[in-house]
Scaffold this active site. Sequence first.
Site, PDB file in Angstrom:
ATOM      1  N   ASP A  13       1.495 -23.726  16.011  1.00  0.00           N
ATOM      2  CA  ASP A  13       0.723 -23.443  17.211  1.00  0.00           C
ATOM      3  C   ASP A  13       0.902 -24.717  17.897  1.00  0.00           C
ATOM      4  O   ASP A  13       0.134 -25.576  17.859  1.00  0.00           O
ATOM      5  CB  ASP A  13      -0.685 -23.295  16.928  1.00  0.00           C
ATOM      6  CG  ASP A  13      -1.709 -22.770  18.149  1.00  0.00           C
ATOM      7  OD1 ASP A  13      -1.060 -22.863  19.042  1.00  0.00           O
ATOM      8  OD2 ASP A  13      -2.892 -22.587  17.903  1.00  0.00           O
ATOM      9  N   LYS A  56      -1.319 -23.170  27.405  1.00  0.00           N
ATOM     10  CA  LYS A  56      -1.606 -24.317  28.160  1.00  0.00           C
ATOM     11  C   LYS A  56      -0.588 -24.694  29.395  1.00  0.00           C
ATOM     12  O   LYS A  56      -0.983 -24.407  30.379  1.00  0.00           O
ATOM     13  CB  LYS A  56      -2.273 -25.592  27.445  1.00  0.00           C
ATOM     14  CG  LYS A  56      -3.484 -24.837  26.514  1.00  0.00           C
ATOM     15  CD  LYS A  56      -4.366 -26.121  26.135  1.00  0.00           C
ATOM     16  CE  LYS A  56      -5.734 -25.831  25.634  1.00  0.00           C
ATOM     17  NZ  LYS A  56      -6.040 -25.271  24.285  1.00  0.00           N
ATOM     18  N   PHE A  71      -7.951 -25.160  15.347  1.00  0.00           N
ATOM     19  CA  PHE A  71      -8.623 -24.398  16.566  1.00  0.00           C
ATOM     20  C   PHE A  71      -7.184 -23.342  17.045  1.00  0.00           C
ATOM     21  O   PHE A  71      -6.226 -23.909  17.363  1.00  0.00           O
ATOM     22  CB  PHE A  71      -9.018 -25.137  17.548  1.00  0.00           C
ATOM     23  CG  PHE A  71      -9.409 -24.410  18.954  1.00  0.00           C
ATOM     24  CD1 PHE A  71     -10.685 -24.018  18.962  1.00  0.00           C
ATOM     25  CD2 PHE A  71      -8.620 -23.879  19.885  1.00  0.00           C
ATOM     26  CE1 PHE A  71     -11.221 -22.950  19.782  1.00  0.00           C
ATOM     27  CE2 PHE A  71      -8.951 -23.161  20.921  1.00  0.00           C
ATOM     28  CZ  PHE A  71     -10.326 -22.692  20.886  1.00  0.00           C
TER      29      PHE A  71
HETATM   30  C1  LIG Z   1      -6.312 -23.995  23.694  1.00  0.00           C
HETATM   31  C2  LIG Z   1      -5.858 -23.727  22.336  1.00  0.00           C
HETATM   32  C3  LIG Z   1      -5.645 -22.289  22.001  1.00  0.00           C
HETATM   33  C4  LIG Z   1      -6.395 -21.130  22.757  1.00  0.00           C
HETATM   34  O1  LIG Z   1      -5.657 -21.041  23.869  1.00  0.00           O
HETATM   35  P1  LIG Z   1      -6.550 -19.952  25.147  1.00  0.00           P
HETATM   36  O2  LIG Z   1      -5.552 -19.983  26.223  1.00  0.00           O
HETATM   37  O3  LIG Z   1      -7.863 -20.729  25.403  1.00  0.00           O
HETATM   38  O4  LIG Z   1      -6.713 -18.813  24.685  1.00  0.00           O
HETATM   39  C5  LIG Z   1      -4.907 -21.959  20.883  1.00  0.00           C
HETATM   40  N1  LIG Z   1      -4.321 -22.838  20.090  1.00  0.00           N
HETATM   41  C6  LIG Z   1      -4.605 -24.021  20.205  1.00  0.00           C
HETATM   42  C7  LIG Z   1      -3.873 -25.174  19.460  1.00  0.00           C
HETATM   43  C8  LIG Z   1      -5.227 -24.643  21.351  1.00  0.00           C
HETATM   44  O5  LIG Z   1      -5.320 -25.741  21.834  1.00  0.00           O
END
Ligand SMILES: *Cc1c(COP(=O)(O)O)cnc(C)c1O
Length: 394
Positions: A218, A247, A132
């Site tokens: 990520d 986050k 994701f």
């Molecule tokens: C939540 C998340 C995103 C996206 O972040 P947003 O602030 O919702 O755009 C991208 N990568 C990972 C691993 C995530 O958990």
Amino acid sequence: MKFDPDSAKKLIAHTYKRQPLALVEGEGVKVEDDEGKEYLDFVGGIAVCALGHSHPNVAKAICGQSKKLAHVSNLYHIPPQVELAGKLAEITPKGIEKFFFCNSGAEAVESAFKLAVKHTGRGKIVAFEGSFHGRTAATVGATWNKSYREPFEALIPPIFEFAPFGDLKGVKDTVDEDTAAIIVEPIQGEGGVNVPSDDFLPRLREICDENNALLIADEVQAGMGRTGKWFACENWEVEPDIITMAKALGNGFPIGCMGAKSEVMDSFSPGDHASTFGGNPLACTVGKTVIETMEDEKLLQRAAKVGEYFKEKLEDLASKHDACIEARGLGLMLALELREEDVAKSVLSRAREEGFLINRTAGSVLRFVPPLIIKQEHIDELINTLDKILEEVS
Ligand SMILES: *Cc1c(COP(=O)(O)O)cnc(C)c1O
């Protein structure tokens, strides 16, 4: 005042399946709904509120900086941006030295893709099954879940290929001389809290080096101390070329960031990328405060220690109840996988009735990403309740 769900139905885009709940206040690991009912929060705004709700340092940073200077744009130098970058250079993996600020995780990942393509001049990005990376056109293209991707195929750049998570042979077969980067969540979050085997990330690093491709970690969810290290890739001593975070960096104040090795980031020239709000004095002051508070409160050590306790307790539940498959995760990024999605759904609603907020992902996986300030006694309360509920459902 009691919240009227019909007003939301009328006015808000139907992009979320929401719990029948309106939270209006919070402090520490507790939140309260519009009827004054209290909940222990094991979701933490989806791995965002690492310091807990209404942390006084964060409130003070927001109020103080907003009275001084909230926003001026990147047409000028922004001292708090440079201060936050200096702090991030201290805590990010070795080699990550320059930073681009934005407002969300997806935006951070999107900027990483642009940088990787510009730096390498190549046109392919390898992502993983179960991944994701966000909901913008490019980041959803790197996201595995078909139902997120397929309705928007027309918008998605045709540059993504997926390899099986954890399968090095599969990765080698997918990476070639046109691969700009491999993007990986060191621990997959949304995909079900999947922890790779110990050789996976180090070998990905080698595969990138052999192919002159970049490694993008990520860390939007697993980073910022959640696994007991500042960044999850450090658990395997892997040094990525590009790192993304968001986050927990603002503890609820929107901020995202993409960091890279200097020689990589220097491939961006003025005009290549931008964000009006990105890195404004307000967001960066909050980000710096969050990192300093995590240091002061020794939250990495806490996440590791309390997380280990929590995981043991989840493992006990998994071996005791037939409804469970296994417990997994690292630090305070944990999961209990159940056999059936419907059972997971009813465990979640029963837990809510009992005053516990938990999250469900990848169908039948209960995910726990609470504030890092959570205490052993809170965990005991949840485990006792889950024990009772799992007894009922099986
Ligand atoms: C939540 C998340 C995103 C996206 O972040 P947003 O602030 O919702 O755009 C991208 N990568 C990972 C691993 C995530 O958990």
